[in-house]
Design a protein around this motif. Sequence first.
Motif, PDB file in Angstrom:
ATOM      1  N   ALA A 194      33.137  53.699  29.581  1.00 43.48           N
ATOM      2  CA  ALA A 194      33.385  54.418  30.862  1.00 43.48           C
ATOM      3  C   ALA A 194      32.208  55.191  31.536  1.00 43.48           C
ATOM      4  CB  ALA A 194      34.795  55.134  31.010  1.00 43.48           C
ATOM      5  N   THR A 195      30.894  55.046  30.913  1.00 40.08           N
ATOM      6  CA  THR A 195      29.708  55.607  31.478  1.00 40.08           C
ATOM      7  C   THR A 195      28.854  54.723  31.881  1.00 40.08           C
ATOM      8  OG1 THR A 195      29.244  56.301  29.284  1.00 40.08           O
ATOM      9  CG2 THR A 195      29.988  58.059  30.636  1.00 40.08           C
ATOM     10  N   TYR A 196      28.115  54.888  32.889  1.00 39.95           N
ATOM     11  CA  TYR A 196      27.159  53.765  33.463  1.00 39.95           C
ATOM     12  C   TYR A 196      25.891  54.469  34.019  1.00 39.95           C
ATOM     13  CZ  TYR A 196      30.714  50.273  32.935  1.00 39.95           C
ATOM     14  OH  TYR A 196      32.021  49.499  32.644  1.00 39.95           O
ATOM     15  N   ASP A 197      24.804  53.744  33.937  1.00 39.70           N
ATOM     16  CA  ASP A 197      23.509  54.171  34.350  1.00 39.70           C
ATOM     17  C   ASP A 197      23.033  53.464  35.450  1.00 39.70           C
ATOM     18  OD1 ASP A 197      23.492  55.900  32.010  1.00 39.70           O
ATOM     19  OD2 ASP A 197      22.143  54.704  30.855  1.00 39.70           O
ATOM     20  N   TYR A 198      22.406  53.940  36.261  1.00 36.42           N
ATOM     21  CA  TYR A 198      21.953  53.264  37.613  1.00 36.42           C
ATOM     22  C   TYR A 198      20.528  52.716  37.426  1.00 36.42           C
ATOM     23  CZ  TYR A 198      26.375  54.191  39.863  1.00 36.42           C
ATOM     24  OH  TYR A 198      27.563  54.210  40.209  1.00 36.42           O
ATOM     25  N   PHE A 257      33.773  65.260  36.325  1.00 34.75           N
ATOM     26  CA  PHE A 257      33.925  64.679  35.078  1.00 34.75           C
ATOM     27  C   PHE A 257      35.559  64.826  35.006  1.00 34.75           C
ATOM     28  CE2 PHE A 257      29.813  66.736  35.412  1.00 34.75           C
ATOM     29  CZ  PHE A 257      29.176  65.946  34.700  1.00 34.75           C
ATOM     30  N   ARG A 258      35.960  63.623  34.290  1.00 37.87           N
ATOM     31  CA  ARG A 258      37.122  63.548  33.956  1.00 37.87           C
ATOM     32  C   ARG A 258      37.523  62.653  32.598  1.00 37.87           C
ATOM     33  NH1 ARG A 258      40.507  62.256  39.792  1.00 37.87           N
ATOM     34  NH2 ARG A 258      39.310  63.979  40.798  1.00 37.87           N
ATOM     35  N   ASN A 259      38.434  63.200  31.523  1.00 29.65           N
ATOM     36  CA  ASN A 259      38.480  62.499  30.425  1.00 29.65           C
ATOM     37  C   ASN A 259      39.471  61.320  30.728  1.00 29.65           C
ATOM     38  OD1 ASN A 259      38.191  61.788  28.023  1.00 29.65           O
ATOM     39  ND2 ASN A 259      38.601  63.510  26.951  1.00 29.65           N
ATOM     40  N   GLU A 260      39.240  60.510  31.536  1.00 25.65           N
ATOM     41  CA  GLU A 260      40.236  59.458  31.813  1.00 25.65           C
ATOM     42  C   GLU A 260      40.725  58.785  30.590  1.00 25.65           C
ATOM     43  OE1 GLU A 260      41.308  59.025  34.775  1.00 25.65           O
ATOM     44  OE2 GLU A 260      39.641  59.519  36.293  1.00 25.65           O
ATOM     45  N   ILE A 261      42.137  58.561  30.428  1.00 23.68           N
ATOM     46  CA  ILE A 261      42.502  57.834  29.070  1.00 23.68           C
ATOM     47  C   ILE A 261      42.439  56.384  29.469  1.00 23.68           C
ATOM     48  CG2 ILE A 261      44.147  58.203  27.306  1.00 23.68           C
ATOM     49  CD1 ILE A 261      46.243  59.852  28.892  1.00 23.68           C
ATOM     50  N   VAL A 262      42.941  56.277  30.663  1.00 21.62           N
ATOM     51  CA  VAL A 262      42.883  54.559  30.959  1.00 21.62           C
ATOM     52  C   VAL A 262      41.543  54.358  31.734  1.00 21.62           C
ATOM     53  CG1 VAL A 262      44.100  52.725  32.098  1.00 21.62           C
ATOM     54  CG2 VAL A 262      45.280  54.384  31.248  1.00 21.62           C
ATOM     55  N   THR A 263      40.598  53.772  31.119  1.00 22.54           N
ATOM     56  CA  THR A 263      39.395  53.436  32.027  1.00 22.54           C
ATOM     57  C   THR A 263      39.248  51.972  32.092  1.00 22.54           C
ATOM     58  OG1 THR A 263      38.156  53.170  29.772  1.00 22.54           O
ATOM     59  CG2 THR A 263      38.228  55.310  30.842  1.00 22.54           C
ATOM     60  N   GLY A 264      38.184  51.429  32.829  1.00 18.00           N
ATOM     61  CA  GLY A 264      37.988  50.137  33.055  1.00 18.00           C
ATOM     62  C   GLY A 264      37.485  49.958  34.422  1.00 18.00           C
ATOM     63  N   GLY A 265      37.485  48.682  34.792  1.00 21.18           N
ATOM     64  CA  GLY A 265      37.199  48.258  35.989  1.00 21.18           C
ATOM     65  C   GLY A 265      35.877  48.602  36.496  1.00 21.18           C
ATOM     66  N   HIS A 266      34.897  48.619  35.522  1.00 23.60           N
ATOM     67  CA  HIS A 266      33.327  48.650  35.854  1.00 23.60           C
ATOM     68  C   HIS A 266      32.966  50.060  36.393  1.00 23.60           C
ATOM     69  CE1 HIS A 266      29.479  47.473  37.642  1.00 23.60           C
ATOM     70  NE2 HIS A 266      29.355  47.236  36.126  1.00 23.60           N
ATOM     71  N   GLU A 305      32.090  59.987  34.119  1.00 21.79           N
ATOM     72  CA  GLU A 305      31.293  61.012  34.683  1.00 21.79           C
ATOM     73  C   GLU A 305      31.095  60.189  36.056  1.00 21.79           C
ATOM     74  OE1 GLU A 305      27.715  61.854  32.465  1.00 21.79           O
ATOM     75  OE2 GLU A 305      26.789  62.048  34.692  1.00 21.79           O
ATOM     76  N   PHE A 306      31.229  60.459  37.156  1.00 20.22           N
ATOM     77  CA  PHE A 306      31.209  60.188  38.552  1.00 20.22           C
ATOM     78  C   PHE A 306      30.887  60.929  39.275  1.00 20.22           C
ATOM     79  CE2 PHE A 306      35.277  61.371  40.368  1.00 20.22           C
ATOM     80  CZ  PHE A 306      35.991  61.814  39.118  1.00 20.22           C
ATOM     81  N   GLU A 307      30.472  60.756  40.626  1.00 14.83           N
ATOM     82  CA  GLU A 307      30.092  61.530  41.749  1.00 14.83           C
ATOM     83  C   GLU A 307      31.040  61.265  43.030  1.00 14.83           C
ATOM     84  OE1 GLU A 307      25.609  62.418  42.911  1.00 14.83           O
ATOM     85  OE2 GLU A 307      25.769  60.837  41.966  1.00 14.83           O
ATOM     86  N   GLN A 308      31.265  62.515  43.627  1.00 12.88           N
ATOM     87  CA  GLN A 308      32.065  62.543  44.607  1.00 12.88           C
ATOM     88  C   GLN A 308      31.363  63.086  45.903  1.00 12.88           C
ATOM     89  OE1 GLN A 308      35.393  65.340  43.103  1.00 12.88           O
ATOM     90  NE2 GLN A 308      36.779  63.688  43.189  1.00 12.88           N
ATOM     91  N   GLU A 310      23.480  51.828  25.773  1.00 18.94           N
ATOM     92  CA  GLU A 310      23.896  50.469  25.628  1.00 18.94           C
ATOM     93  C   GLU A 310      23.327  50.180  24.092  1.00 18.94           C
ATOM     94  OE1 GLU A 310      22.669  47.224  28.078  1.00 18.94           O
ATOM     95  OE2 GLU A 310      24.688  46.084  27.173  1.00 18.94           O
ATOM     96  N   ILE A 311      21.779  50.647  23.938  1.00 17.53           N
ATOM     97  CA  ILE A 311      21.408  50.059  22.654  1.00 17.53           C
ATOM     98  C   ILE A 311      21.967  50.805  21.411  1.00 17.53           C
ATOM     99  CG2 ILE A 311      18.980  49.665  23.504  1.00 17.53           C
ATOM    100  CD1 ILE A 311      18.060  52.433  22.511  1.00 17.53           C
ATOM    101  N   TYR A 312      22.937  51.708  21.424  1.00  9.87           N
ATOM    102  CA  TYR A 312      23.716  52.316  20.536  1.00  9.87           C
ATOM    103  C   TYR A 312      25.052  51.932  20.696  1.00  9.87           C
ATOM    104  CZ  TYR A 312      19.691  55.273  19.188  1.00  9.87           C
ATOM    105  OH  TYR A 312      18.577  55.792  19.120  1.00  9.87           O
ATOM    106  N   GLY A 313      25.427  50.867  21.379  1.00  9.83           N
ATOM    107  CA  GLY A 313      26.704  50.376  21.492  1.00  9.83           C
ATOM    108  C   GLY A 313      27.383  50.631  22.675  1.00  9.83           C
ATOM    109  N   GLY A 314      26.598  51.773  23.411  1.00  7.13           N
ATOM    110  CA  GLY A 314      27.464  52.117  24.825  1.00  7.13           C
ATOM    111  C   GLY A 314      28.486  53.234  24.664  1.00  7.13           C
ATOM    112  N   LEU A 315      28.824  53.877  25.665  1.00 10.61           N
ATOM    113  CA  LEU A 315      29.692  54.732  25.653  1.00 10.61           C
ATOM    114  C   LEU A 315      30.631  54.776  26.736  1.00 10.61           C
ATOM    115  CD1 LEU A 315      30.770  57.728  24.829  1.00 10.61           C
ATOM    116  CD2 LEU A 315      29.406  58.558  26.504  1.00 10.61           C
TER     117      LEU A 315
END
Length: 451
Positions: free
Chosen positions: A32-36, A184-193, A199-202, A25-30
């Motif tokens: 569809a990626t999040y930190d816990y 990992f999926r390079n989703e084109i449509v992202t969003g919905g937090h 990058e996600f976990e299954q 976030e301090i670099y403007g964010g990336l």
Amino acid sequence: MTETATLDRIAALTKRRGFVFPSSEIYGGLQATYDYGPLGVELKRLIKDDWWRAVVRDREDVVGLDASILMAARVWEVSGHVEGFNDPLVDCKKCKARFRADKLDQAVCPKKPSKKPGECGGELTEPRQFNAMFRTKVGAVEDDASTIYLRPETAQGIYVNFKSVMESTRVKIPFGIGQIGKAFRNEIVTGGHLFRMREFEQMELEFFCEPGTDDEWWKYWKNERLEWWKSLGVRASHLRIREQDDDERAHYAKACGDIEYLYPWGWDEVEGVANRTDYDLKAHQEGSGRGLAYRDEAKKEWVVPYVIEPSAGVDRCFLTLLCDAYEEEVKPNGETRTVLHLHPRLAPTQVGVFPLVRKDGMPEKAREIFERLRTIYRCFYDQGGTVGRRYSRQDEAGTPFAVTIDSQTLEDGTVTVRDRDTMAQDRVAPEALAAFLDERIRAWTPRASEA
Ligand code: ATP
């Protein structure tokens, strides 16, 4: 009480209370990626532990696996992912469906009652050559031969280890292999937090069974998984199973039942339970030249098993729990309080311990009680600010119980236990405290839903 949950407000709470932060976030964010954060990582661990317990450890017919993220490129060629994702694609920005640009006239919008792509009112993106897999290079040589992929699903790691697991353990068909890991999926449509991330976990189970018994096992796992979602305290009124139509299903699936949750934006998938048939194992058998069949002693033949796959996202589960737990409640005095009604079993902090004031020996007494309770529960000690503010912070963190030490505690040892959901307070003797909390955790049920 009204159903006021909106995604923006939930996202704001997750940031405010240290559950989830946008990545970098301090670099403007990336995107569809999040930190816990501190509370988030705890909840995420609890979700994974609960899945692992229910699907792997508590069962004699399931074993675990932890395959690597990086795999031989050949795996993804054989599984169909390299080719299957290489089409020119357009996405519908509304219903999130992705269509082959060269087959738009044959495509069907999954959003009923609309039929054609875009008919649901969504704008279609420009076509692009798109492979949803992230590529990277392995080794020092920058040539094509060294291209590998970040796995877009954990399942393939299970298929390629099928034989090794069978040979090294005493499992017999029917049995399953469970795994939790990053995808990992390079989703084109992202969003919905956390709903759609890159990058996600299954949490995936591949359950191998005899061909012909697959329909039965598919029904069994749909039911089993739905019950697990309810056991997390998710309101039953907000869960359903929807069978995918023929035109929605992945090419390998004979049938797929989506477990769906009623999010603030409507019903959407939290977990897919697919009948993947013998598609993957047969493909890898052919691709690798290694036998991936089991010996059916009764029939005296080698058989490639069918596979039932319940596949859930950890992050999507996390978001689901927050959406379900989130409430802006109007108190009798007209004030609004924000509260997370998380199941006490899954709350990152289970007990807040507070001295009423910072004097008269109350902090010392509170610390003593805190040290004792933290050997049993996830506890948090706080002596700063008014007790009302401390309660409301913990309401937002989803902490189900607040134990307060006041002047009466100094006289007779009793403490007050405030209930997050009802705000009711009980006076409890110190020797009865753990039994009291245990019973409350055991007897907890989700709040009644109005939606
Ligand atoms: P969707 O239709 O929502 O894109 P999918 O059908 O592609 O999902 P699967 O491939 O079946 O998803 O993956 C199984 C589970 O993994 C999903 O039910 C979801 O919980 C999770 N998942 C898939 N893609 C993502 C993502 N981009 N971000 C977070 N979780 C995801």
